[in-house]
Write an enzyme that holds these catalytic residues in place. Sequence first.
Site, short mmCIF file in Angstrom:
data_model
loop_
_atom_site.label_atom_id
_atom_site.label_comp_id
_atom_site.label_asym_id
_atom_site.label_seq_id
_atom_site.Cartn_x
_atom_site.Cartn_y
_atom_site.Cartn_z
N GLY A 7 -17.05 -17.38 6.40
CA GLY A 7 -17.07 -16.59 7.62
C GLY A 7 -18.44 -16.00 7.89
O GLY A 7 -18.81 -15.01 7.26
N LEU A 11 -20.67 -9.22 8.19
CA LEU A 11 -20.68 -9.00 6.74
C LEU A 11 -21.04 -10.28 5.98
O LEU A 11 -21.84 -10.27 5.04
CB LEU A 11 -19.30 -8.48 6.30
CG LEU A 11 -19.16 -8.17 4.80
CD1 LEU A 11 -20.09 -7.03 4.38
CD2 LEU A 11 -17.71 -7.83 4.45
N LYS A 187 -9.51 2.60 2.29
CA LYS A 187 -10.32 1.96 3.35
C LYS A 187 -9.49 1.86 4.64
O LYS A 187 -10.00 2.06 5.74
CB LYS A 187 -10.77 0.57 2.88
CG LYS A 187 -11.59 -0.22 3.91
CD LYS A 187 -13.01 0.23 3.98
CE LYS A 187 -13.79 -0.25 5.20
NZ LYS A 187 -14.00 -1.67 5.33
N ASN A 195 -11.84 2.96 13.74
CA ASN A 195 -12.00 1.74 14.54
C ASN A 195 -11.40 1.81 15.94
O ASN A 195 -12.09 1.49 16.92
CB ASN A 195 -11.47 0.53 13.76
CG ASN A 195 -12.34 0.23 12.55
OD1 ASN A 195 -12.99 1.13 12.03
ND2 ASN A 195 -12.35 -0.99 12.08
N GLU A 269 -8.72 -6.42 15.05
CA GLU A 269 -7.94 -6.45 13.79
C GLU A 269 -6.82 -5.41 13.80
O GLU A 269 -6.36 -5.00 12.75
CB GLU A 269 -8.88 -6.21 12.60
CG GLU A 269 -9.85 -7.35 12.38
CD GLU A 269 -10.68 -7.18 11.13
OE1 GLU A 269 -10.74 -8.11 10.31
OE2 GLU A 269 -11.29 -6.10 10.96
O1 KPL Z 1 -15.23 -0.84 7.98
C1 KPL Z 1 -15.76 -0.38 8.96
C2 KPL Z 1 -15.58 -1.15 10.22
O2 KPL Z 1 -16.32 -0.97 11.16
O3 KPL Z 1 -14.66 -2.00 10.22
C3 KPL Z 1 -16.45 0.96 8.89
C4 KPL Z 1 -16.53 1.43 7.45
C5 KPL Z 1 -15.68 1.94 9.72
C6 KPL Z 1 -17.88 0.92 9.35
O4 KPL Z 1 -18.03 0.78 10.72
#
Ligand code: KPL
Length: 310
Positions: A7, A11, A187, A195, A269
């Site tokens: 992907g 990230l 998380k 988000n 998501e």
């Molecule tokens: O995981 C994240 C995301 O944007 O999905 C954070 C930690 C909130 C960072 O933006």
Amino acid sequence: MKTAVVGPGALGCLLAASFLEAGEEVVLVDYRPERAALLRKQGIQIQTLDGAQKVVHVPDDLPPEAGVCQLVIMAVKAHQTRAASRSLPDLMAKDTVVLTLQNGLGNLEEMAGVVGREPLLAGVAFLGVTRRDEGRVVHAGAGAIIIGAPPGSRVTEEEVQGIVSMFRRAGWDCQAHPDIQTLLWDKLLVNVGINPFTALLRVPNGVLLELPEAWDLAVAAAREAQAVAQAGGVPLRGDPEERLRQVCTATAANRSSMLQDVLAGRPTEIEALNAQVVARGAALGVATPVNYVLTQLLRAWGRAGDMRVG
Ligand code: KPL
């Protein structure tokens, strides 16, 4: 260790480039031939935390050409996990370990449906990373990557430490943790608070701290997630407001992944995040009204598609 990063989103690109620069053998695995070709040609353009620009040429391939790897890192969006998992067998030998660093709940289950629970590791990444365009990413906020073996995994502590060392050699603040289930919920708590609000209001993470109406609701969404986790036997302690504040501060300039999806007109998501709190809360008899409203709003946003103006 030969590593496949599945992907080439924000990230995935950032991790793959960092491993390559640290001298690891790495392949970025894509499912879209035209994007793979583009990234092969232009490389990955990265804006680093200190604002510097660089271009890193990471080998990019489609499965099965990417070949068998010792470590596969899943970095696709949660709603792409099922499709991406079908290619895992092409990348795996008997001892391959598969690590998911994706947002939300349900990814491990999808992957286990294809390769079983034994080779799986899970992790959480608290990084701020923004994709400006295909292969163009901005590293906007520092944060830890924490990995561990979920229930049913055969991956040993020694193997986990080997992977942690690889991340550290590539410059990441990476640690192993014995209770990754609790960290996945931690998380989730952060994501369900940050988000949807950043996506709906179109603001970077840090701005939430300055919007009391949104902040109160974000904290309420995170508290609901904590209540569901605790009702399900996950010992998620600590103050959700404090936790949100920490992450919003550390990633203040970052556009959350959901804001990036909304701006690009991509599916969000929401099903792996707030919708999971609602569904699991319903099963456990925990009320989750704030997460319900957020889920429905983001679902409606997705359905509105071309009917939106502007
Ligand atoms: O995981 C994240 C995301 O944007 O999905 C954070 C930690 C909130 C960072 O933006």
